[in-house]
Design a protein around this motif. Structure first.
Motif, mmCIF file in Angstrom:
data_model
loop_
_atom_site.group_PDB
_atom_site.id
_atom_site.type_symbol
_atom_site.label_atom_id
_atom_site.label_comp_id
_atom_site.label_asym_id
_atom_site.label_seq_id
_atom_site.Cartn_x
_atom_site.Cartn_y
_atom_site.Cartn_z
ATOM 1 N N ARG A 295 0.835 -1.204 0.000
ATOM 2 C CA ARG A 295 0.000 0.000 0.000
ATOM 3 C C ARG A 295 0.876 1.262 0.000
ATOM 4 O O ARG A 295 0.594 2.214 -0.739
ATOM 5 C CB ARG A 295 -0.929 -0.012 1.218
ATOM 6 N N GLU A 296 1.926 1.254 0.807
ATOM 7 C CA GLU A 296 2.814 2.423 0.884
ATOM 8 C C GLU A 296 3.591 2.640 -0.413
ATOM 9 O O GLU A 296 4.002 3.776 -0.701
ATOM 10 C CB GLU A 296 3.797 2.248 2.047
ATOM 11 N N ASN A 297 3.780 1.589 -1.194
ATOM 12 C CA ASN A 297 4.579 1.696 -2.419
ATOM 13 C C ASN A 297 3.740 1.532 -3.686
ATOM 14 O O ASN A 297 4.280 1.235 -4.753
ATOM 15 C CB ASN A 297 5.686 0.637 -2.401
ATOM 16 N N ARG A 298 2.438 1.774 -3.561
ATOM 17 C CA ARG A 298 1.582 1.559 -4.729
ATOM 18 C C ARG A 298 1.928 2.497 -5.889
ATOM 19 O O ARG A 298 1.683 2.167 -7.052
ATOM 20 C CB ARG A 298 0.104 1.720 -4.339
ATOM 21 N N ASN A 299 2.495 3.667 -5.579
ATOM 22 C CA ASN A 299 2.894 4.575 -6.657
ATOM 23 C C ASN A 299 3.992 3.962 -7.531
ATOM 24 O O ASN A 299 4.053 4.240 -8.734
ATOM 25 C CB ASN A 299 3.362 5.911 -6.089
ATOM 26 N N TYR A 300 4.833 3.132 -6.914
ATOM 27 C CA TYR A 300 5.882 2.469 -7.705
ATOM 28 C C TYR A 300 5.284 1.377 -8.585
ATOM 29 O O TYR A 300 5.762 1.136 -9.701
ATOM 30 C CB TYR A 300 6.954 1.890 -6.788
ATOM 31 N N VAL A 301 4.246 0.714 -8.096
ATOM 32 C CA VAL A 301 3.548 -0.268 -8.919
ATOM 33 C C VAL A 301 2.938 0.426 -10.137
ATOM 34 O O VAL A 301 3.055 -0.047 -11.278
ATOM 35 C CB VAL A 301 2.459 -0.996 -8.120
#
Length: 399
Positions: free
Chosen positions: A326-332
């Motif tokens: 969730r914290e890294n969804r921008n990277y996904v």
């Protein structure tokens, strides 16, 4: 001076060995001893101590007192690329080689590389490497013992050539032919196509003419893929390269190494590096005499390498826990956008293995589903391998 490889001159050229190190108290001494035990002399050993918080700085001081040819440079935790660049600035040798502080060298590696470079009139020479993790594996490697079923470099390349054609239906450039000494000599174009773009992306296990690196430096701020990009940047200054079928470099497999750690933002570097490489090599190719098949192969391969880097990064993201994802969804999302950009070019897919093609298609359309399926599949596989302990893998072989 004489050894089994012939008589060596008393005025051999100075070779600079650059060793960046950060928190390397457990292995630095063994690395340096393997360098000092080389059959080639003279050497200058430049240790770049990069802001260690353990006993590394003290060990560097002890080594500097023990060996007259050691120079220690101190830095403030700026990274391996900055460390190598600092070493290049201090280097005085006619030739330069890079060694990672947790690795070790076969006693004859530098001599064999230098003789091959000189005898073939090359600007860079390279050798094979062997991986090790225990002292027994290291000793077996330098004694020339091989694991059951291990193949020579030539056999490995021929096999990879056949396997890639079978998997993709595409014909990649064949490995360079060897001379009577078993050395494979590459032109600049061959070094790009049959070397860098055929998975030889390491700067270690190579010896460079220092004059070829006068305008080349490692790109600082990158943590994955910087070796490959260094070779790409050096390519215009390399007229000829030679590779020898000798496993001279002992690569220490570190379970805590960068490729085996949990995802962090710097892991996006491997995508950035292939994007930069694609831009640089496309410009380089414009001035080369590439035939239509070579130009097409290079473009397709670069796109495939970029997509592979994206999917490897996605695999790391998928292994995070729910909060981490969730914290890294921008990277996904960034990975999905980059992958779709690749797909719009129409290049690369045909050069991926069948399984990867399915993964690329699924992630490009349903990234959330792919991440969930991949992460859970790997975790279930990890439980099975660990007797139900539920230990997740720290690293990935592929996405």
């Amino acid at each position: 001076m004489e050894n089994k490889y012939g008589k060596l001159s008393d005025n051999q050229s100075l070779i600079s060995v650059i060793v960046p190190v950060h928190n390397g108290e457990a292995y630095l001494k063994n690395c340096i001893e393997s360098i000092e035990n080389q059959t080639w002399e003279p050497l200058e050993v430049i240790i770049v101590e990069d802001g260690s918080v353990d006993r590394t700085a003290q060990i560097c001081l002890e080594l500097e007192k023990s060996y007259e040819n050691i120079i220690v440079v101190h830095m403030d935790d700026r990274g391996v690329s900055a460390g190598r660049n600092a070493g290049l600035l201090r280097a005085r040798g006619e030739y330069v080689t890079f060694v990672d502080a947790d690795d070790r060298l076969h006693p004859q590696m530098i001599e064999r590389l230098c003789q091959s470079l000189i005898e073939t009139g090359s600007d860079v020479s390279g050798c094979r490497f062997f991986s090790w993790q225990t002292q027994q594996e290291w000793e077996r490697g330098i004694q020339g013992s091989t694991l059951e079923g291990e193949r020579s470099a030539r056999e490995e390349e021929e096999c990879a050539h056949r396997e890639e054609k079978a998997a993709t239906g595409k014909q990649n450039p064949r490995p360079a032919e060897g001379d009577e000494e078993g050395r494979r000599i590459f032109s600049q174009k061959e070094f790009a196509l049959k070397g860098i773009l055929s998975h030889d992306t390491r700067c270690w296990s190579k010896l460079f003419k220092r004059e070829c690196l006068q305008k080349v430096r490692f790109r600082e701020g990158l943590t994955i893929g910087e070796d490959m990009l260094f070779l790409v940047d050096a390519l215009p200054y390399i007229g000829r390269a030679v590779s020898i079928d000798f496993a001279g470099y002992g690569y220490f497999y570190n379970p805590q190494g960068a490729m085996n750690r949990q995802f962090c933002p710097s892991y996006m570097d491997q995508i950035a590096c292939w994007e930069l490489a694609e831009e640089k090599l496309s410009g380089w190719a414009a001035g080369q005499m590439l035939n239509a098949q070579e130009a097409a192969w290079m473009a397709e391969t670069l796109a495939a390498r970029r997509m592979t880097g994206i999917m490897l990064t996605v695999g790391k993201l998928a292994m995070l826990d729910k909060k981490g994802r969730r914290e890294n969804r921008n990277y996904v999302k960034s990975c999905q956008e980059k992958l779709r950009s690749c797909l719009r070019t129409g290049k690369g897919m045909a050069y991926l293995e069948t399984g990867y093609r399915y993964k690329v298609r699924l992630f490009s359309k349903m990234p959330g589903l792919y991440v969930w399926l991949y992460g859970n599949g790997k975790r279930l596989k990890g439980r099975g391998r660990n007797g139900g302990a539920g230990v997740a893998f720290a690293g990935e072989e592929g996405a």
